[in-house]
Design a protein around this motif. Structure first.
Motif, mmCIF file in Angstrom:
data_model
loop_
_atom_site.group_PDB
_atom_site.id
_atom_site.type_symbol
_atom_site.label_atom_id
_atom_site.label_comp_id
_atom_site.label_asym_id
_atom_site.label_seq_id
_atom_site.Cartn_x
_atom_site.Cartn_y
_atom_site.Cartn_z
ATOM 1 N N GLN A 155 5.170 -16.394 -9.875
ATOM 2 C CA GLN A 155 5.936 -15.661 -8.869
ATOM 3 C C GLN A 155 6.276 -14.243 -9.352
ATOM 4 O O GLN A 155 6.203 -13.268 -8.582
ATOM 5 C CB GLN A 155 7.227 -16.419 -8.557
ATOM 6 N N LYS A 156 6.644 -14.163 -10.625
ATOM 7 C CA LYS A 156 7.011 -12.854 -11.177
ATOM 8 C C LYS A 156 5.829 -11.883 -11.133
ATOM 9 O O LYS A 156 5.954 -10.728 -10.703
ATOM 10 C CB LYS A 156 7.463 -13.067 -12.615
ATOM 11 N N HIS A 157 4.639 -12.381 -11.585
ATOM 12 C CA HIS A 157 3.459 -11.512 -11.590
ATOM 13 C C HIS A 157 3.038 -11.152 -10.156
ATOM 14 O O HIS A 157 2.625 -10.001 -9.891
ATOM 15 C CB HIS A 157 2.320 -12.208 -12.321
ATOM 16 N N TYR A 158 3.145 -12.127 -9.241
ATOM 17 C CA TYR A 158 2.759 -11.834 -7.863
ATOM 18 C C TYR A 158 3.697 -10.804 -7.236
ATOM 19 O O TYR A 158 3.254 -9.863 -6.552
ATOM 20 C CB TYR A 158 2.777 -13.128 -7.045
ATOM 21 N N ARG A 159 5.022 -10.989 -7.497
ATOM 22 C CA ARG A 159 5.964 -10.010 -6.949
ATOM 23 C C ARG A 159 5.763 -8.629 -7.569
ATOM 24 O O ARG A 159 5.865 -7.589 -6.885
ATOM 25 C CB ARG A 159 7.391 -10.487 -7.207
ATOM 26 N N ALA A 160 5.457 -8.594 -8.885
ATOM 27 C CA ALA A 160 5.179 -7.310 -9.530
ATOM 28 C C ALA A 160 3.930 -6.666 -8.934
ATOM 29 O O ALA A 160 3.879 -5.438 -8.730
ATOM 30 C CB ALA A 160 4.991 -7.524 -11.033
ATOM 31 N N TYR A 161 2.916 -7.524 -8.651
ATOM 32 C CA TYR A 161 1.696 -6.993 -8.050
ATOM 33 C C TYR A 161 1.981 -6.425 -6.664
ATOM 34 O O TYR A 161 1.507 -5.334 -6.296
ATOM 35 C CB TYR A 161 0.655 -8.106 -7.972
ATOM 36 N N VAL A 162 2.781 -7.164 -5.853
ATOM 37 C CA VAL A 162 3.096 -6.680 -4.499
ATOM 38 C C VAL A 162 3.886 -5.388 -4.558
ATOM 39 O O VAL A 162 3.623 -4.416 -3.823
ATOM 40 C CB VAL A 162 3.864 -7.778 -3.726
ATOM 41 N N LYS A 163 4.895 -5.365 -5.466
ATOM 42 C CA LYS A 163 5.685 -4.130 -5.604
ATOM 43 C C LYS A 163 4.830 -2.959 -6.079
ATOM 44 O O LYS A 163 4.974 -1.821 -5.604
ATOM 45 C CB LYS A 163 6.823 -4.365 -6.581
ATOM 46 N N GLY A 164 3.900 -3.224 -7.024
ATOM 47 C CA GLY A 164 3.011 -2.159 -7.500
ATOM 48 C C GLY A 164 2.115 -1.619 -6.395
ATOM 49 O O GLY A 164 1.871 -0.412 -6.303
ATOM 50 N N LYS A 165 1.637 -2.575 -5.558
ATOM 51 C CA LYS A 165 0.793 -2.142 -4.451
ATOM 52 C C LYS A 165 1.575 -1.259 -3.481
ATOM 53 O O LYS A 165 1.089 -0.199 -3.023
ATOM 54 C CB LYS A 165 0.263 -3.385 -3.728
ATOM 55 N N ILE A 166 2.826 -1.668 -3.163
ATOM 56 C CA ILE A 166 3.649 -0.873 -2.240
ATOM 57 C C ILE A 166 3.941 0.502 -2.838
ATOM 58 O O ILE A 166 3.850 1.541 -2.156
ATOM 59 C CB ILE A 166 4.946 -1.634 -1.919
ATOM 60 N N GLU A 167 4.291 0.503 -4.148
ATOM 61 C CA GLU A 167 4.579 1.778 -4.803
ATOM 62 C C GLU A 167 3.343 2.666 -4.856
ATOM 63 O O GLU A 167 3.433 3.901 -4.704
ATOM 64 C CB GLU A 167 5.089 1.514 -6.219
ATOM 65 N N ARG A 168 2.179 2.042 -5.041
ATOM 66 C CA ARG A 168 0.939 2.821 -5.071
ATOM 67 C C ARG A 168 0.659 3.477 -3.720
ATOM 68 O O ARG A 168 0.293 4.659 -3.648
ATOM 69 C CB ARG A 168 -0.208 1.872 -5.460
ATOM 70 N N THR A 169 0.839 2.712 -2.661
ATOM 71 C CA THR A 169 0.599 3.281 -1.323
ATOM 72 C C THR A 169 1.582 4.417 -1.016
ATOM 73 O O THR A 169 1.220 5.473 -0.489
ATOM 74 C CB THR A 169 0.726 2.187 -0.260
ATOM 75 N N GLN A 170 2.873 4.170 -1.397
ATOM 76 C CA GLN A 170 3.867 5.225 -1.178
ATOM 77 C C GLN A 170 3.530 6.478 -1.983
ATOM 78 O O GLN A 170 3.659 7.620 -1.509
ATOM 79 C CB GLN A 170 5.252 4.710 -1.567
ATOM 80 N N TYR A 171 3.105 6.244 -3.242
ATOM 81 C CA TYR A 171 2.750 7.394 -4.081
ATOM 82 C C TYR A 171 1.560 8.166 -3.503
ATOM 83 O O TYR A 171 1.533 9.408 -3.498
ATOM 84 C CB TYR A 171 2.435 6.899 -5.489
ATOM 85 N N LEU A 172 0.548 7.453 -2.999
ATOM 86 C CA LEU A 172 -0.608 8.137 -2.416
ATOM 87 C C LEU A 172 -0.224 8.922 -1.165
ATOM 88 O O LEU A 172 -0.717 10.044 -0.934
ATOM 89 C CB LEU A 172 -1.696 7.102 -2.097
ATOM 90 N N GLN A 173 0.672 8.326 -0.359
ATOM 91 C CA GLN A 173 1.136 9.053 0.835
ATOM 92 C C GLN A 173 1.863 10.332 0.445
ATOM 93 O O GLN A 173 1.650 11.414 1.017
ATOM 94 C CB GLN A 173 2.042 8.140 1.660
ATOM 95 N N LYS A 174 2.780 10.189 -0.536
ATOM 96 C CA LYS A 174 3.507 11.386 -0.988
ATOM 97 C C LYS A 174 2.573 12.425 -1.590
ATOM 98 O O LYS A 174 2.750 13.647 -1.389
ATOM 99 C CB LYS A 174 4.552 10.984 -2.021
ATOM 100 N N GLN A 175 1.565 11.965 -2.334
ATOM 101 C CA GLN A 175 0.605 12.897 -2.937
ATOM 102 C C GLN A 175 -0.179 13.661 -1.857
ATOM 103 O O GLN A 175 -0.391 14.885 -1.965
ATOM 104 C CB GLN A 175 -0.336 12.096 -3.832
ATOM 105 N N ALA A 176 -0.612 12.948 -0.814
ATOM 106 C CA ALA A 176 -1.359 13.609 0.266
ATOM 107 C C ALA A 176 -0.490 14.629 0.998
ATOM 108 O O ALA A 176 -0.933 15.760 1.321
ATOM 109 C CB ALA A 176 -1.870 12.541 1.244
#
Length: 475
Positions: A155-176
């Motif tokens: 559960q911990k790794h899955y939640r970390a993966y989901v949070k990382g994915k969300i943070e990655r998408t947010q970071y890409l949006q901000k970068q664009a």
């Protein structure tokens, strides 16, 4: 003939009384010796007084003595046969009684041992059931904890993966968005510069523009080369640092995986060894208990055989002594009876008083003998009780020792389980700290590497914009 019958009757009475006295006095030598001494003293005193009467009646008593001797021989033969028959019957009865006692003792011992073994079996069975229940409960708890830990990690790794994915998408949006803003700002700046340059072109001459352009181009080339060399050196340094950090992280991570595998293998082997040790110690304890039980039974059997042999020897010696005393008394009494047959008429009156005295003495001797028998039986009973008490105390001590050992083994197993749980928890905490540190280092490296990539893109875009501006200005 009447006198002879009277003498025979009185002699029979005296013989029966004397036999009764002999049978009673055979229980104790000391009392018998005192009675014999008293009787001899009285007989000696009477003999001195009646010697004259005896000399007178000696001639008349010879005929009576001869007749009495013949009758006595026949009677003695009959009595000896009867005594032999009685002895044989008494010995057969005694042997039967001993056989019955031995059989009853064997039956009681077998029943007691059966009952004792049943109690031990029930106790060991209950202990084994309790141990199995505790062990299965512990195994179930252990499996549940392992499953829970694995589920929590997943559960911990899955939640970390989901949070990382969300943070990655947010970071890409901000970068664009930032790139778009930078492009708009640079376009606006470029338009303003272009207007200013056009105004300067009108004022300045073409030659200065050309000279400045050549100088600017040379400086730009030199600066670009210097920037390229410096950035190359910086990127090499960063790459070397990142490579070292990645190698260190890989080494620590591989060591952690190998240590975890070794720890799991060690725990499995240790649990198997503990199970084998408990089984082996139980087998050793059972062997020791069986050996002690057999030795105790052998000691009891040897001791009982020794006591029975001792009793038999004492009874044998007593019977031999009684037989010797009876034979001696018979040989002496033959003479005394033959001698007293002539004096029985004279002693008839005195015999009544003697009989009364003997009766009193017999009652006293009987009382003393009863007291002695009660004392001896009480002593034997107390001795047997002491032996039984010692045997019971030894069995109780062995049972308590076994119970304390089982309690100690339970406490030892519980402490081992608690220690394992505590060490596992401690290792889990340390491993989690190491994992979080490695995760932070990895996130820092990822952020640095992504910033470096973004800067590279910005530099490429700025270089392309400069080229476009130079070309446009040159045009």
């Amino acid at each position: 003939r009447k006198r002879f019958l009277k003498l025979k009757y009185y002699s029979i009475i005296l013989q029966s009384r004397l036999r009764m006295i002999i049978a009673v006095t055979s229980y104790k030598r000391y009392l018998w010796a005192t009675v014999v001494i008293q009787r001899h003293w009285r007989a000696y005193f009477r003999r001195k007084q009646d010697q004259q009467r005896y000399k007178r009646l000696k001639s008349s008593s010879l005929i009576i003595q001869s007749m009495f001797r013949r009758w006595k021989r026949r009677k003695m033969q009959v009595q000896i046969k009867a005594v032999i028959v009685l002895q044989r019957a008494f010995r057969e009865w005694q042997v039967r009684e001993r056989a019955k006692e031995e059989k009853s003792a064997v039956v009681i011992q077998s029943w007691y041992r059966m009952h004792k073994e049943l109690r031990n079996y029930a106790h060991t069975r209950s202990c084994v059931v309790i141990i199995q229940r505790r062990f299965r409960c512990f195994q179930a708890q252990k499996l549940y904890k392992r499953k829970k830990a694995s589920v929590v990690t997943i559960q911990k790794h899955y939640r970390a993966y989901v949070k990382g994915k969300i943070e990655r998408t947010q970071y890409l949006q901000k970068q664009a968005a930032a790139i778009q803003l930078q492009a708009a700002f640079r376009r606006m700046k470029a338009r303003n510069l272009h207007r200013q340059i056009r105004a300067a072109w009108v004022i300045q001459s073409y030659w200065r523009m050309r000279q400045e352009k050549l100088r600017f181009l040379n400086l730009k080339k030199i600066v670009i080369k210097l920037q390229a060399h410096i950035r190359k050196h910086q990127q090499l340094q960063k790459y070397k640092k990142m490579r070292k950090a990645a190698l260190i992280i890989q080494a620590y991570f591989r060591a952690y995986i190998s240590a975890r595998k070794v720890l799991a293998f060690y725990q499995k082997t240790r649990s198997a060894v503990i199970v084998l040790q408990s089984a082996y110690r139980g087998m050793q304890a059972r062997k020791k208990f069986i050996h002690i039980l057999t030795s105790v039974i052998k000691i009891q059997s040897y001791y009982r055989a020794y006591i029975s042999h001792k009793k038999f020897m004492s009874l044998k010696n007593a019977t031999i002594k009684l037989q010797s005393i009876v034979k001696m008394k018979r040989a002496r009494k033959q003479y005394l009876r033959l001698r007293e047959a002539a004096l029985c008429i004279q002693q008839w009156y005195r015999s009544k008083k003697v009989a009364a005295l003997k009766r009193e003495e017999y009652m006293q001797v009987q009382k003393f003998c009863i007291k002695l028998q009660a004392f001896v039986r009480g002593y034997l009973a107390r001795k047997q009780m002491r032996l039984q008490r010692k045997a019971a105390i030894s069995l109780q001590s062995y049972f308590r020792m076994r119970k304390m050992r089982q309690y100690y083994l339970k406490i030892y197993k519980a402490t081992v389980v608690i220690q394992n749980y505590y060490r596992a928890n401690k290792a889990r905490v340390s491993q989690r700290k190491n994992f979080l540190q490695a995760k932070r280092a990895a996130t820092c490296l990822q952020a640095a590497y992504r910033g470096y990539k973004v800067r590279q893109l910005i530099k490429q875009q700025s270089a392309a914009a400069l080229k476009i501006q130079t070309a446009f200005r040159g045009c």
